[in-house]
Write an enzyme that holds these catalytic residues in place. Structure first.
Site, short mmCIF file in Angstrom:
data_model
loop_
_atom_site.label_atom_id
_atom_site.label_comp_id
_atom_site.label_asym_id
_atom_site.label_seq_id
_atom_site.Cartn_x
_atom_site.Cartn_y
_atom_site.Cartn_z
N THR B 159 0.75 -1.22 0.11
CA THR B 159 -0.02 -0.21 -0.08
C THR B 159 0.93 1.13 0.04
OG1 THR B 159 -0.29 -0.22 2.36
CG2 THR B 159 -2.03 -1.08 0.96
N LYS B 185 3.89 -6.64 3.88
CA LYS B 185 3.73 -5.33 3.32
C LYS B 185 3.34 -4.73 4.77
CE LYS B 185 0.35 -3.62 3.14
NZ LYS B 185 -0.65 -2.72 3.80
N THR B 196 -0.20 -4.46 11.96
CA THR B 196 -1.02 -4.13 11.07
C THR B 196 -0.45 -4.42 9.82
OG1 THR B 196 -2.18 -2.25 12.35
CG2 THR B 196 -2.44 -2.33 9.78
N ASN B 404 -0.50 10.98 6.02
CA ASN B 404 -1.56 10.43 6.56
C ASN B 404 -2.56 11.71 6.75
OD1 ASN B 404 -1.17 7.61 7.42
ND2 ASN B 404 0.42 8.36 8.26
N THR B 409 -8.10 10.91 0.54
CA THR B 409 -8.87 11.38 -0.39
C THR B 409 -8.11 12.06 -1.54
OG1 THR B 409 -8.39 13.52 0.97
CG2 THR B 409 -10.73 12.59 0.86
#
Lengths: 409, 409
Positions: B159, B185, B196, B404, B409
């Protein structure tokens, strides 16, 4: 600013501060710990005051906290408080402790109070010894009237804060006017239990010492302990409250008919100062309020609210005015609290963004406009029970990194 | 890179990856969830493999994790794994779960394995449904050889990561060559329990399923669960290990004479991938390793190490190459662990900065030069017992905020 209920109980005094209550005086001056900024402040009461304190839970508790606890421990009274900014006098060993005692002794002499009625506080860099010569010089000037004034005290205690934080309110108890005032500083190493900060509250109310202490503990858990800037609990956190009885009311205790009024007033002052610290967190551009409702207990709601307000990802999203509710729900999910994921709803202001665990369609532009405001409120409704809690914090900005990548050197 | 002990057990295979172990294949392609980047990857074994998994503790567990747990739950075997990046398929309700089942079914058909032998994983934005048409199109191209290659898999799962993360090692068991490879990842929402992230490990070793599962759990607690980037535990974390037995060794179990070799090899691969995730944390410019020694227990040491590595103030200080050990000692102090503050010593690399709770004079320039390096090690010696632990993380930079404050958006 005040709710209707609060308006029925007290009013905010214009330009009110830590020296507004009867019999309190305050001042501040530049003693030279910091280059330019006023760095040395004090306040005191004409007469000994019932006093209570709450202190950091960090095991590396700084020297001044040990000395202050010893002072209060003697008869639960204080009359004078001295504070320096610039150096925290933490992790300074035996010498640091001696310096804190020395600071207390000379200050007590200068303001003419018994040594065990004086408290000391420090905030700033960890691991450096106080420049005691400069402290002595500062203390020698306390009675010089040019240094008097609560505004000077408010400035003296600041570190990376961008503005002074003070307030006073008045209310009636037994038909007598009672004032509760306060001052505080942030603005880094701020995290619940205790928030990393100094908070000072003065009141001319007459109140039982033990009940003052219980009220402060209970209120701290709902105010100072519900704010976070960066998740770091400092070595120097302390909140002190002094009540000198000058208002002439019959002594407050839980049995007093006006007890609840006083409690609400004290709570408001503490909450106001706590929110001001959150708003002025290092690099912050806005105050973020997180309300959690409907969890299994108040404690659980508090843990969830703190989890949301502490999340770097939530804080950066709010900094970017991005309605990224996925990060809010994630923070709820890793809070360690029991909850039903399919019952969770989330609001940004009044905008519903998640309903029963799944996305609710909303207007992105409207949400962005809302998040661009100076004060942002996140509400999580869990639908599991009646527990509720509110926490306060701020966004995480470039400025936070800039300040903290270069604070010490 | 390898310790002497490790060199005696295994060696790193140049360009080794998740498809280096016998009988494994991998690939990746662009199916259109993301604009440009390859976003759809898979790997599979020629034969069913014993498999084990560890999953996020976040209560909002994403749909693919539920489906994968169901697959493994059937007979502790897997043969194929499919992963998409861009959308996490988390907080997507009933439709999200149906989509994850659909993705598993079509993928299993495409690679010719039984449905319950296929696992699915997703990473990316929370709260959006997968574009199933694009997923279908992606699956239809799996057997096109132009999309084959472990490098494509490594890219497909990323990502905000800045680089691919893969490795393979070889060791000898029963005189047979055994390979252990993996891919992973990050790089945001990274925090212990589970970190995470997605981690995938393949090996051709023959090993008992129950002991593979126990080894994965034990190793995860010392590797993936000891890293943090931002303190946020995601909804989609998962580590899977597949062992297909193609190496031809006699089946490994704890009683096998070479068990410890295999365990050390698997641990190295997991630790390598975990460190790579920490090093490539969002906005990170360096890998930070925190070693805690001499605490009352290993668990206590782990909690203290995580407290230090999670501190925003420690992370910004390291970003600024500022030897601000006060923040390290503060993080130790609020870890909630029992310790004697007067016995704590702290090292930056080999530079002693705190000895027995008080500052130790050191050369600021030397410390700054050390902290400017790509890898920084902080050691805390507590002197209370024999507990020890290591945690990994990264610095906190402007770039973290930039990424972040504008991710969604």
């Amino acid at each position: 600013m005040l709710t209707e209920e609060q308006q029925g109980i007290f009013r905010i005094i214009e330009n009110g501060n830590i020296a507004t209550a009867k019999g309190f005086k305050a001042g501040g001056l530049h003693c030279g710990i910091r280059k330019q900024k006023i760095d040395f402040g004090w306040f005191y009461s004409e007469v000994p005051a019932n006093a209570a304190g709450v202190y950091t839970t960090n095991v590396f508790q700084a020297a001044p906290l040990k000395v202050t606890q010893e002072s209060i421990g003697k008869e639960n009274k204080l009359q004078a408080v001295v504070v320096n900014s610039g150096i925290a006098n933490a992790c300074t060993g035996k010498q640091g402790l001696e310096d804190a005692y020395d600071m207390r002794k000379l200050f007590a002499e200068a303001v003419g109070v018994e040594e065990h009625l004086a408290a000391v506080a420090s905030t700033g860099l960890i691991g450096e010894l106080l420049p005691m010569e400069r402290i002595h010089k500062g203390i020698s000037q306390i009675n010089n009237t040019e240094h008097h004034g609560a505004d000077k005290f408010e400035t003296a205690i600041l570190t990376t804060d961008t503005h002074e934080k003070g307030i006073a309110i008045e209310l009636e108890i037994d038909g007598e006017k009672v004032v509760i005032g306060g001052a505080a500083k942030g603005s880094g190493m701020i995290h619940p239990n205790m928030a990393t900060m100094l908070g000072f509250v003065t009141t001319d109310a007459a109140i039982e010492g033990s009940e003052l202490s219980a009220a402060l503990k209970s209120i701290t858990n709902k105010s100072f302990n519900m704010i976070t800037v960066d998740g770091d609990t400092s070595t120097n956190d302390m909140v002190l409250v002094l009540a000198n009885g000058k208002a002439g009311n019959s002594t407050l205790s839980e049995k007093h008919k006006d007890w609840e009024k006083f409690y609400q007033g004290l709570k408001f002052v503490c909450e106001y100062l706590a929110k001001e610290i959150a708003r002025d967190g290092e690099g912050a551009s806005k105050l973020v309020e997180v309300c959690v409702e409907g969890s299994f207990s108040d404690e659980s709601a508090a843990a969830i609210a703190k989890s949301i307000i502490s999340s770097n990802l939530v804080k950066t999203a709010i900094h970017g005015a991005d309605a990224n509710w996925g990060r809010i729900i994630t923070a709820i999910g890793y809070s360690g609290q029991s909850l039903d994921p399919d019952k969770v709803s989330i609001f940004l202001g009044d905008i519903l963004v998640v309903e029963n665990g799944v996305p609710h369609k909303f207007d992105e532009d409207e949400a962005k406009q809302y998040l661009l405001q100076d004060e942002v409120k996140i509400t999580a409704k869990l639908g599991d029970g009646n527990g509720k809690a509110t926490a306060w914090g701020c966004d995480l900005s470039y400025e936070y990194v800039r300040i903290n990548a270069s604070y010490r050197t």
